[in-house]
Motif scaffolding. Structure first.
Motif, PDB file in Angstrom:
ATOM      1  N   ILE A 177       6.524 -12.332  24.057  1.00 49.16           N
ATOM      2  CA  ILE A 177       7.383 -11.218  23.672  1.00 49.16           C
ATOM      3  C   ILE A 177       7.842 -10.495  24.935  1.00 49.16           C
ATOM      4  O   ILE A 177       7.032  -9.951  25.689  1.00 49.16           O
ATOM      5  N   GLU A 178       9.147 -10.493  25.164  1.00 46.55           N
ATOM      6  CA  GLU A 178       9.718  -9.855  26.356  1.00 46.55           C
ATOM      7  C   GLU A 178      10.349  -8.532  25.969  1.00 46.55           C
ATOM      8  O   GLU A 178      11.233  -8.483  25.114  1.00 46.55           O
ATOM      9  N   GLU A 179       9.938  -7.452  26.592  1.00 51.00           N
ATOM     10  CA  GLU A 179      10.581  -6.154  26.355  1.00 51.00           C
ATOM     11  C   GLU A 179      11.659  -5.952  27.412  1.00 51.00           C
ATOM     12  O   GLU A 179      11.447  -6.164  28.604  1.00 51.00           O
ATOM     13  N   VAL A 180      12.853  -5.527  26.948  1.00 47.67           N
ATOM     14  CA  VAL A 180      13.974  -5.333  27.881  1.00 47.67           C
ATOM     15  C   VAL A 180      14.549  -3.932  27.703  1.00 47.67           C
ATOM     16  O   VAL A 180      14.360  -3.301  26.678  1.00 47.67           O
TER      17      VAL A 180
ATOM     18  N   MET B 109      10.830   6.672  17.308  1.00 47.34           N
ATOM     19  CA  MET B 109      11.126   5.475  18.092  1.00 47.34           C
ATOM     20  C   MET B 109      11.740   4.394  17.211  1.00 47.34           C
ATOM     21  O   MET B 109      11.249   4.133  16.106  1.00 47.34           O
ATOM     22  N   GLU B 110      12.836   3.802  17.689  1.00 47.84           N
ATOM     23  CA  GLU B 110      13.482   2.709  16.982  1.00 47.84           C
ATOM     24  C   GLU B 110      13.259   1.405  17.741  1.00 47.84           C
ATOM     25  O   GLU B 110      13.256   1.387  18.981  1.00 47.84           O
ATOM     26  N   ILE B 111      13.087   0.333  16.989  1.00 51.54           N
ATOM     27  CA  ILE B 111      12.780  -0.981  17.545  1.00 51.54           C
ATOM     28  C   ILE B 111      13.908  -1.941  17.205  1.00 51.54           C
ATOM     29  O   ILE B 111      14.342  -2.028  16.046  1.00 51.54           O
ATOM     30  N   ILE B 112      14.384  -2.672  18.207  1.00 53.88           N
ATOM     31  CA  ILE B 112      15.350  -3.753  18.002  1.00 53.88           C
ATOM     32  C   ILE B 112      14.706  -5.039  18.488  1.00 53.88           C
ATOM     33  O   ILE B 112      14.195  -5.109  19.619  1.00 53.88           O
ATOM     34  N   LYS B 113      14.716  -6.063  17.627  1.00 57.47           N
ATOM     35  CA  LYS B 113      14.098  -7.349  17.956  1.00 57.47           C
ATOM     36  C   LYS B 113      15.161  -8.450  17.900  1.00 57.47           C
ATOM     37  O   LYS B 113      15.853  -8.589  16.890  1.00 57.47           O
ATOM     38  N   TYR B 114      15.279  -9.201  18.965  1.00 58.03           N
ATOM     39  CA  TYR B 114      16.213 -10.332  19.041  1.00 58.03           C
ATOM     40  C   TYR B 114      15.397 -11.614  19.087  1.00 58.03           C
ATOM     41  O   TYR B 114      14.730 -11.894  20.075  1.00 58.03           O
ATOM     42  N   PHE B 115      15.440 -12.355  17.993  1.00 58.14           N
ATOM     43  CA  PHE B 115      14.755 -13.643  17.914  1.00 58.14           C
ATOM     44  C   PHE B 115      15.765 -14.745  18.239  1.00 58.14           C
ATOM     45  O   PHE B 115      16.899 -14.718  17.755  1.00 58.14           O
ATOM     46  N   TYR B 116      15.356 -15.711  19.041  1.00 60.08           N
ATOM     47  CA  TYR B 116      16.285 -16.759  19.455  1.00 60.08           C
ATOM     48  C   TYR B 116      15.680 -18.143  19.252  1.00 60.08           C
ATOM     49  O   TYR B 116      14.452 -18.326  19.302  1.00 60.08           O
ATOM     50  N   GLU B 117      16.556 -19.108  18.996  1.00 62.94           N
ATOM     51  CA  GLU B 117      16.200 -20.521  18.977  1.00 62.94           C
ATOM     52  C   GLU B 117      17.280 -21.257  19.745  1.00 62.94           C
ATOM     53  O   GLU B 117      18.421 -21.349  19.289  1.00 62.94           O
ATOM     54  N   GLU B 118      16.926 -21.760  20.911  1.00 62.57           N
ATOM     55  CA  GLU B 118      17.902 -22.393  21.796  1.00 62.57           C
ATOM     56  C   GLU B 118      17.293 -23.654  22.419  1.00 62.57           C
ATOM     57  O   GLU B 118      16.359 -23.545  23.203  1.00 62.57           O
TER      58      GLU B 118
ATOM     59  N   LYS C  12       7.665 -18.651  17.739  1.00 59.69           N
ATOM     60  CA  LYS C  12       6.440 -17.867  17.907  1.00 59.69           C
ATOM     61  C   LYS C  12       6.320 -16.756  16.868  1.00 59.69           C
ATOM     62  O   LYS C  12       5.320 -16.039  16.867  1.00 59.69           O
ATOM     63  N   ALA C  13       7.315 -16.603  16.004  1.00 60.78           N
ATOM     64  CA  ALA C  13       7.309 -15.461  15.074  1.00 60.78           C
ATOM     65  C   ALA C  13       7.696 -15.893  13.666  1.00 60.78           C
ATOM     66  O   ALA C  13       8.421 -15.200  12.971  1.00 60.78           O
ATOM     67  N   ARG C  14       7.189 -17.029  13.226  1.00 55.26           N
ATOM     68  CA  ARG C  14       7.595 -17.554  11.926  1.00 55.26           C
ATOM     69  C   ARG C  14       6.843 -16.907  10.769  1.00 55.26           C
ATOM     70  O   ARG C  14       7.299 -16.964   9.642  1.00 55.26           O
TER      71      ARG C  14
ATOM     72  N   VAL D 236      14.763   3.978  22.050  1.00 57.02           N
ATOM     73  CA  VAL D 236      14.838   2.608  21.539  1.00 57.02           C
ATOM     74  C   VAL D 236      14.024   1.694  22.443  1.00 57.02           C
ATOM     75  O   VAL D 236      14.110   1.781  23.671  1.00 57.02           O
ATOM     76  N   ARG D 237      13.234   0.820  21.822  1.00 60.25           N
ATOM     77  CA  ARG D 237      12.584  -0.267  22.552  1.00 60.25           C
ATOM     78  C   ARG D 237      13.129  -1.577  21.999  1.00 60.25           C
ATOM     79  O   ARG D 237      13.233  -1.761  20.795  1.00 60.25           O
ATOM     80  N   ARG D 238      13.492  -2.492  22.919  1.00 55.55           N
ATOM     81  CA  ARG D 238      14.106  -3.761  22.521  1.00 55.55           C
ATOM     82  C   ARG D 238      13.257  -4.918  23.021  1.00 55.55           C
ATOM     83  O   ARG D 238      12.754  -4.904  24.147  1.00 55.55           O
ATOM     84  N   PHE D 239      13.135  -5.919  22.157  1.00 52.05           N
ATOM     85  CA  PHE D 239      12.266  -7.055  22.440  1.00 52.05           C
ATOM     86  C   PHE D 239      13.024  -8.355  22.181  1.00 52.05           C
ATOM     87  O   PHE D 239      13.836  -8.450  21.258  1.00 52.05           O
ATOM     88  N   VAL D 240      12.735  -9.359  22.998  1.00 47.98           N
ATOM     89  CA  VAL D 240      13.315 -10.699  22.858  1.00 47.98           C
ATOM     90  C   VAL D 240      12.166 -11.660  22.583  1.00 47.98           C
ATOM     91  O   VAL D 240      11.187 -11.711  23.342  1.00 47.98           O
ATOM     92  N   VAL D 241      12.287 -12.426  21.471  1.00 46.92           N
ATOM     93  CA  VAL D 241      11.157 -13.213  20.974  1.00 46.92           C
ATOM     94  C   VAL D 241      11.645 -14.598  20.560  1.00 46.92           C
ATOM     95  O   VAL D 241      12.647 -14.706  19.839  1.00 46.92           O
ATOM     96  N   PRO D 242      10.968 -15.679  20.970  1.00 51.09           N
ATOM     97  CA  PRO D 242      11.358 -17.008  20.483  1.00 51.09           C
ATOM     98  C   PRO D 242      11.020 -17.171  19.008  1.00 51.09           C
ATOM     99  O   PRO D 242       9.938 -16.779  18.563  1.00 51.09           O
ATOM    100  N   PHE D 243      11.940 -17.763  18.243  1.00 49.04           N
ATOM    101  CA  PHE D 243      11.743 -17.963  16.809  1.00 49.04           C
ATOM    102  C   PHE D 243      10.418 -18.651  16.505  1.00 49.04           C
ATOM    103  O   PHE D 243       9.695 -18.272  15.580  1.00 49.04           O
TER     104      PHE D 243
END
Length: 221
Positions: free
Chosen positions: A218-221, A1-10, A196-198, A187-194
């Protein structure tokens, strides 16, 4: 299993308390901007995309065998763009999308990858990245005046690279929807606010938390 994490600050600021001509906010005796200037400063949109291969233990987005699970949605969301790169010798050149895709897979000598819907000044593209990236902040601000501009930076990872980026427009919602349009087996992909993951523990949540209920942020998409 591969993991992709997208951290965002908006939205995100670019060292808003440091004068444009002195982007090093940590420099001794550097004058600070007043609070009103900080509140009125332009806002930008920041992302960081990381990857982990749980089977092999390799850590780094470009180390993934299925990195197209990130690249295909990204290019779909961006649409037709003009691509440019900055390289380690401080030069800039225009690319086609196929070359941009190759760089996203393996940045090699690329220090920044820039896209917009119109040509950008080569001098700013060349100046945006270097050994001291904070000194490229004025050039980054100038590039991001183009409403469609996105500036990507390769970030060293344990194996290969991750990608960070700054955008002139919000990316989280559109890129999350693009992920949904490109499902990928294995693949599992996750969207995470910056914010919350410092910590390192929270950044690498996939190494210890996937077999537990994930936090609501943590949102899985």
């Amino acid at each position: 299993m591969e993991i992709i994490k997208y951290f965002y600050e908006e939205p995100a600021s670019l060292e808003a308390l440091a004068p444009d001509l002195d982007p090093d906010a940590r420099r001794r005796d550097a004058p600070a901007r007043p609070l009103s200037a900080w509140l009125d400063a332009p806002r930008y949109y920041r992302g960081y995309v990381a990857g982990t291969d749980l089977a092999t233990g390799r850590v780094g987005l470009t180390a993934l065998a299925r990195i197209n699970a990130f690249i295909d949605p990204l290019l779909d969301e961006l649409g037709t763009m003009i691509w440019m790169q900055s390289t380690r010798d401080s030069s800039a050149e225009t690319l086609d999308e196929a070359a941009a895709r190759r760089i996203l897979i393996d940045p090699k000598e690329t220090t920044a990858l820039v896209c917009a819907d119109a040509p950008l000044p080569e001098a700013d593209v060349a100046a945006v990245a270097g050994a001291e990236r904070r000194y490229g902040v004025p050039a980054l601000r100038r590039l991001l005046k183009a409403p469609s501009c996105v500036v990507f930076f390769p970030e060293p990872a344990h194996h290969g690279h991750d990608w960070s980026f700054f955008s002139a427009r919000p990316m989280r919602e559109a890129l999350t929807e693009a992920f949904r349009r490109y499902p990928q087996a294995g693949v599992r992909r996750f969207v995470v606010p910056f914010q919350k993951a410092r910590s390192e523990h929270k950044f690498y949540f996939e190494s210890w938390q996937l077999d537990q209920p994930l936090p609501a942020y943590i949102e899985e998409v």
